[in-house]
Design a protein around this motif. Structure first.
Motif, PDB file in Angstrom:
ATOM      1  N   GLY A 242      87.974  -1.416 -35.936  1.00 29.37           N
ATOM      2  CA  GLY A 242      88.772  -2.638 -36.023  1.00 29.37           C
ATOM      3  C   GLY A 242      90.262  -2.339 -36.014  1.00 29.37           C
ATOM      4  N   GLY A 243      90.626  -1.321 -36.784  1.00 34.37           N
ATOM      5  CA  GLY A 243      92.038  -0.960 -36.851  1.00 34.37           C
ATOM      6  C   GLY A 243      92.568  -0.507 -35.485  1.00 34.37           C
ATOM      7  N   GLN A 244      91.755   0.279 -34.831  1.00 31.46           N
ATOM      8  CA  GLN A 244      92.177   0.761 -33.514  1.00 31.46           C
ATOM      9  C   GLN A 244      92.299  -0.402 -32.529  1.00 31.46           C
ATOM     10  OE1 GLN A 244      88.989   3.607 -33.045  1.00 31.46           O
ATOM     11  NE2 GLN A 244      90.382   5.361 -33.297  1.00 31.46           N
ATOM     12  N   GLN A 245      91.362  -1.324 -32.611  1.00 25.60           N
ATOM     13  CA  GLN A 245      91.403  -2.471 -31.704  1.00 25.60           C
ATOM     14  C   GLN A 245      92.681  -3.287 -31.931  1.00 25.60           C
ATOM     15  OE1 GLN A 245      87.830  -4.832 -30.769  1.00 25.60           O
ATOM     16  NE2 GLN A 245      86.661  -3.421 -32.055  1.00 25.60           N
TER      17      GLN A 245
ATOM     18  N   PRO B 178      97.077 -11.168 -38.298  1.00 25.79           N
ATOM     19  CA  PRO B 178      96.791  -9.894 -37.657  1.00 25.79           C
ATOM     20  C   PRO B 178      96.009  -8.927 -38.535  1.00 25.79           C
ATOM     21  CG  PRO B 178      99.089  -9.973 -38.295  1.00 25.79           C
ATOM     22  CD  PRO B 178      98.530 -11.328 -38.557  1.00 25.79           C
ATOM     23  N   THR B 179      96.006  -9.134 -39.833  1.00 27.73           N
ATOM     24  CA  THR B 179      95.277  -8.200 -40.697  1.00 27.73           C
ATOM     25  C   THR B 179      94.023  -8.841 -41.257  1.00 27.73           C
ATOM     26  OG1 THR B 179      96.515  -8.922 -42.660  1.00 27.73           O
ATOM     27  CG2 THR B 179      97.446  -7.088 -41.360  1.00 27.73           C
ATOM     28  N   GLY B 180      93.693 -10.046 -40.784  1.00 24.69           N
ATOM     29  CA  GLY B 180      92.581 -10.808 -41.350  1.00 24.69           C
ATOM     30  C   GLY B 180      91.245 -10.094 -41.272  1.00 24.69           C
ATOM     31  N   ASN B 181      91.027  -9.305 -40.210  1.00 27.53           N
ATOM     32  CA  ASN B 181      89.742  -8.626 -40.046  1.00 27.53           C
ATOM     33  C   ASN B 181      89.829  -7.137 -40.344  1.00 27.53           C
ATOM     34  OD1 ASN B 181      88.470 -10.963 -39.374  1.00 27.53           O
ATOM     35  ND2 ASN B 181      88.346 -10.554 -37.176  1.00 27.53           N
TER      36      ASN B 181
ATOM     37  N   GLY C 182      95.355  -2.715 -42.575  1.00 24.23           N
ATOM     38  CA  GLY C 182      96.237  -3.867 -42.622  1.00 24.23           C
ATOM     39  C   GLY C 182      97.666  -3.439 -42.906  1.00 24.23           C
ATOM     40  N   ASP C 183      97.826  -2.524 -43.841  1.00 26.33           N
ATOM     41  CA  ASP C 183      99.180  -2.024 -44.162  1.00 26.33           C
ATOM     42  C   ASP C 183      99.782  -1.321 -42.956  1.00 26.33           C
ATOM     43  OD1 ASP C 183      98.351  -1.154 -47.624  1.00 26.33           O
ATOM     44  OD2 ASP C 183      98.952  -3.042 -46.671  1.00 26.33           O
TER      45      ASP C 183
ATOM     46  N   PHE D  46      96.187 -11.433 -32.319  1.00 28.39           N
ATOM     47  CA  PHE D  46      95.219 -12.362 -32.890  1.00 28.39           C
ATOM     48  C   PHE D  46      94.409 -11.681 -33.978  1.00 28.39           C
ATOM     49  CE2 PHE D  46      95.986 -15.592 -29.791  1.00 28.39           C
ATOM     50  CZ  PHE D  46      96.306 -14.918 -28.635  1.00 28.39           C
ATOM     51  N   GLN D  47      93.860 -12.505 -34.817  1.00 26.18           N
ATOM     52  CA  GLN D  47      93.012 -11.990 -35.889  1.00 26.18           C
ATOM     53  C   GLN D  47      91.802 -11.276 -35.305  1.00 26.18           C
ATOM     54  OE1 GLN D  47      91.589 -15.039 -38.541  1.00 26.18           O
ATOM     55  NE2 GLN D  47      90.500 -13.587 -39.844  1.00 26.18           N
TER      56      GLN D  47
END
Lengths: 801, 225
Positions: B144-147, B168-171, B177-178, B89-90
């Motif tokens: 955020g990335g880790q989550q 999935p990369t929205g936040n 994101g990459d 999820f986002q």
């Protein structure tokens, strides 16, 4: 699979408890308080209602029950006792029972032990068949032999300990009423709910069993208990018919006036009651049952309150956990798995509450037992009650999980997972509101009922019964003391400065609502027959009790002419006789069973029946003989008591003085109401606290849910009072609904309770106004913190969340 | 693997009816990498919810591995979802009360994976996603990335056949994101069917197929160049 599921469920439950400690504490404390009350009251009811476990076949053993049917009396009731003459009739060939026994229980003084000290024990004088009827088994010696021998005694363990301490009691000698008796047996202590409470058992024919003259032969009297065992194949109804026939045909019944049996009328009634039924029979037991039912209802209401609290708070928390449950559903959790998780989490809480409740019950049982005069400490950890408690907790865990689980299962997953939280549905909100209203109703019901019961108890304590009891001591004469010794004792007291007046009577006024009744006629007229309560008193009686004389004077009967009997009647008797004023009664001759008594005076109305029964007309026959109770008055209660206790041993060296204040004796009649009323009051305080917890948490939820709205209103100019009113509108309708239901129920139950009393406290609307006021106050206090928080909300913070 | 026939989804609120999906017809084969794009409110997340059986269509047929699941009740749907569909999820949707390891292990709680094997799988997933050193931490303690990496680990630990990712990369910032997109490509390369909703044209272009929605209907269904 089940083990894994259970283990994970318990872990989830434990984690939830720790995640929100305040919520957990509120819920567990509330539930455990309610469970503790239910548990203790449950133990009490178990003690009072279940038959003694050692009774063999209690359905086939009966107690005989007598009810008089005197002409002119409307208030007859089953007494729970029977005439001893029945026992003699049951011993004849063709008897409808296989075994029977008489029982007379009295307090008897024993002199025993190495110090030969005096102790008073409760003695049951019984026939030998009582052993088989009640399943009595000796720990030492032979209890049957003890009851067959007039010079023997069987002691309970408690009785043995009181007389001999740790020493072996068997074979020891004791002195009772001047006779030396041998301890032939020691038996286990009777159960708390035994119908045969005793410290010692003695033969019914033992000399120490002081019965009044004619007690064994009279049919129209209650003297004690008579028990019997049904013939094989016979029913209780058949036995009742048979003993009624015995009563109807008894020769002794023929000496009563024709009015007793005119037109086929029954002079009295006799029936058989199985032992299992006895705790529910008779006006005293029925009243006790009513009060206990009230207590039980209070306990259940509290439990309901605590559960409603839990369901409400749990549902609110479920709404906050929507995301978690949606995640679980997305990972494959089925509805039944989710429901199971809720049940386990909920059972975790209820079982934790149950364990706390058990610990609390253990701590409180001694005080509670003292309060209700029923030792309960030993029962607290009995297997059956403990298992019942745990099973109840599991059932509560399941029931309280149902609605929150339903909310979780029906949460739209996709919305919750995309961050669009789903607030409660309209139906859910309505249900939560109904539950909150029920909480208010329960708190108001408890508070209203408590005020009614305590108000009635207070009213009864201060009721004017036509006589004064303050400053009076009642001294009960030992059964074995002869008239000469009693008079000598009275004479000795009269010479003491601490004693102003003394008078004889059957007992202290106000101690016996029933009493002895006589059927009287005017002069030689056979009709009508007047029922009056009959008392034998001495000349100082009216001075001692400060009862005013309205006409005539107290004239003693002739000491030489046994046929000369004088009496004072009260104002109630004057009216019952159809006389217009008290003076008209002076000189009236009243006849009963061939004896004529002359009315020499009229007193103010005297009511010995207390608040429960209607006032009977009273006849006080003045006698020269001493009686069973000596009532004394003096300027100082303390000196009076000291003087009595110092004088006593000179005249009754082998008896323990039985002295009590007349006020205490009269108050004992209402002890149950007073005590239980206080218990209900304590329950209502707890109920208010529980409801307060619930309101506190719901106020928090309401403010949190409406934060954005509150802030926007403030931005648009709403003042503090607007905000408060807005929030008050959330609770006001629920309070109103709760008041309608709760106060209505309190009114109905209060009326039902008060209908048991002839003298009813006029409480008006005060109990209900007080209940409403208390709940309002509780609501305001509980919601204040969150209302203040709402007023202090900072818009920029609230709108940026 | 997936066949949608005339799928419609209506939202009702009082008297107002909104058609979120309008006669969607779609086939997704095993191993496909499908990106779903379109403006806000076009029905992308609704379509994903139906594909993941988190929502039921108002009408139409949904065949998943040969079964028409459109009329199944929640109990049967959860049975099908279990271990076969993973979600990302986002907003990550991690459970704050659980640790990283426990969040990942949650995916195995409802399946038939033996207890002894679970620890190994969770460990392997954490290693692959580079969050093993945070196993005991709570989500609130992670970036955020880790989550999102923990969320991906949770989604893949049960080895699902289908992975559904909703922005999935929205936040996340571009670097993270990459990173997430790289992991998703790897999973797809290993055979996992991947359906991803995205606003990013760059990320959509990495998919093998792009589905563009407008007003609840399929506007374009094209194979990537």
């Amino acid at each position: 699979m089940l083990n894994k599921f259970t283990r994970l469920g318990w872990r989830a439950g434990w984690r939830q408890l720790l995640a929100d400690p305040a919520f957990s504490a509120i819920v567990i404390v509330g539930l455990s308080a309610a469970l503790t009350v239910c548990y203790l009251i449950g133990l009490l009811m178990r003690s009072q209602l279940l038959p003694d476990p050692v009774l063999p076949d209690p359905q086939r053993v009966v107690s005989f029950d007598f009810k008089s049917n005197m002409p002119g009396r409307e208030d007859e009731y089953w007494t729970g006792q029977a005439p001893f003459a029945l026992y003699m009739a049951l011993a004849q060939p063709g008897s409808p029972v296989t075994q029977s026994a008489r029982v007379q229980v009295s307090d008897v003084t024993f002199r025993a032990g190495t110090q030969q000290s005096l102790s008073k024990l409760k003695v049951a004088f019984s026939d030998a068949d009582i052993v088989s009827l009640f399943g009595l088994k000796a720990i030492q010696g032979d209890v049957l032999a003890a009851l067959k021998d007039r010079n023997s005694v069987a002691l309970s363990q408690r009785g043995a300990e009181r007389l001999f301490g740790n020493a072996n009691a068997l074979g020891q000698q004791v002195l009772v009423a001047g006779s030396s008796l041998t301890i032939r047996a020691v038996v286990p202590n009777p159960a708390n709910n035994s119908l045969l409470p005793f410290d010692a058992l003695m033969s019914f024919e033992a000399p120490a069993n002081s019965l009044f003259e004619g007690a064994k032969e009279e049919w129209y009297t209650n003297t004690g208990q008579v028990y019997g065992r049904l013939m094989p194949g016979a029913t209780v109804a058949q036995l009742s018919e048979q003993v009624q026939a015995l009563l109807d045909q008894a020769p002794g019944m023929k000496k009563y006036p024709p009015a007793f049996t005119a037109n086929g009328r029954k002079a009295a009634f006799l029936r058989a009651v199985p032992l299992v039924q006895v705790p529910f029979e008779g006006p005293t037991n029925r009243h006790r049952m009513l009060v206990m039912t009230g207590l039980a209802v209070s306990a259940l209401v509290m439990l309901l309150l605590a559960c409603i609290n839990y369901v409400n708070l749990s549902t609110v928390r479920t709404l906050r956990r929507q995301r978690e449950f949606s995640i679980r559903k997305s990972l494959g959790a089925s509805p039944s798995r989710l429901f199971g998780q809720f049940v386990l989490e909920s059972s975790f809480v209820t079982l934790a509450a149950g364990l706390f409740a058990l610990a609390l019950a253990w701590v409180l049982a001694p005080s509670f037992g003292d309060w209700v005069e029923m030792p309960l400490q030993e029962q607290v950890l009995d297997t059956l009650p403990c298992v019942s408690l745990m099973l109840t907790c599991i059932v509560l865990g399941i029931l309280t999980a149902v609605y929150p689980a339903r909310v979780a299962i029906h949460t739209p997953c996709a919305e919750a997972l995309s961050g669009r939280g789903h607030s409660e549905s309209a139906a859910g909100k309505r249900l939560r509101q109904v539950l909150t209203a029920l909480q208010f109703a329960a708190a108001m019901l408890m508070a209203g009922l408590a005020v009614v019961v305590m108000g009635q108890a207070r009213f009864m304590e201060t009721l004017d019964n036509g006589f004064k009891t303050e400053g009076l001591l009642a001294i009960t004469m030992p059964g074995s003391a002869n008239a000469q010794t009693r008079l000598a004792f009275q004479e000795a007291l009269a010479h003491q400065s601490a004693v102003s007046f003394s008078s004889w009577g059957f007992d202290a006024l106000g101690s016996n609502p029933g009493g002895i009744h006589a059927s009287l006629t005017k002069g030689s007229e056979p009709h009508p027959v007047y029922d009056m309560r009959y008392n034998e008193i001495s000349e100082n009686f009216f001075s001692v009790y400060q009862i005013p004389l309205l006409a005539g004077q107290v004239i003693k009967p002739s000491a030489t002419d046994p046929k000369d009997m004088t009496a004072v009647i009260d104002l109630g008797a004057v009216h019952a006789l159809g006389l217009k004023n008290p003076q008209d009664a002076i000189g009236l001759a009243l006849q009963s069973r061939g004896r004529v008594v002359r009315v020499v005076g009229v007193s103010g109305r005297v009511k010995q029946e207390g608040a429960r029964g209607p006032a009977s007309p009273q006849l006080f026959r003045i006698t020269l003989k001493p009686n069973d109770a000596l009532i004394v008055r003096g300027p100082s209660n303390e000196k009076l008591r000291k003087t009595v206790l110092e004088t006593w041993p000179r005249y009754f060296p082998n008896e323990i003085a039985d002295v009590d204040s007349v006020s205490n004796i009269a108050a004992a009649l209402y002890k149950i109401d007073s005590r239980y009323g206080s218990l209900i009051a304590m329950c209502s305080v707890l109920a208010l606290l529980l409801a307060g917890f619930g309101v506190y948490a719901l106020a928090a939820y309401t403010v949190r849910r409406n934060t954005r709205e509150i802030v926007l209103r403030k931005l648009h100019g709403a003042s503090g009072s607007h905000i408060v009113l807005r929030l008050a509108r959330e609770f006001a309708p629920l309070l109103a609904l709760g008041a309608l239901v709760g106060l209505g129920a309190a009114w109905y139950l209060g009326q039902h309770y008060q209908s048991n009393f002839v003298a009813q406290a006029q409480l008006g609307v005060w109990p209900f106004a007080l209940a409403l006021g208390l709940v309002l106050l509780m609501t305001i206090l509980a919601a204040t913190r969150h209302i203040v928080a709402a007023l202090k909300l900072r818009p920029v913070l609230a709108l940026s969340e | 693997m997936i066949i949608l026939n005339n799928i419609c989804k209506l939202h009702r609120s009082g008297d107002v009816e909104t058609r979120a999906l309008n006669n969607i017809n779609l086939q997704i084969k095993a191993g496909d990498y499908l990106a779903v794009t379109g403006p806000s409110g076009c029905g992308k997340s609704t379509l994903l919810g139906i594909l993941g059986m988190l929502d039921v269509p108002s009408s139409g047929e949904y065949h998943f591995d040969g079964q028409d699941v459109a009329k199944f009740n929640e109990a049967r749907l959860s049975q099908i979802r279990r271990g076969r569909i993973g979600f990302i999820f986002q907003n990550f949707n991690l459970i704050d009360d659980l640790s990283v390891a426990e969040n990942i292990g949650l995916a195995l709680e409802y399946g038939n994976v033996p207890h002894q094997e679970r620890g190994a799988r969770v460990g392997a997933a954490m290693e692959r996603l580079g969050v093993a050193h945070r196993a005991k931490h709570r989500p609130s303690q992670l970036s955020g990335g880790q989550q999102q990496r923990v969320a991906i680990a949770r989604a893949m630990v049960s080895r699902p056949a289908l992975l559904l990712a909703d922005e999935p990369t929205g936040n996340l910032d571009s670097a993270h994101g990459d990173e997430v997109m790289r992991i998703l490509r790897e999973l797809n390369a290993e055979g996992t069917t991947l359906v991803m909703v995205t606003h990013s044209h760059t990320h959509a272009a990495q998919a093998g197929r792009v589905l563009r929605l407008l007003d609840g209907a399929v506007q374009v269904d094209s194979v990537a160049a």
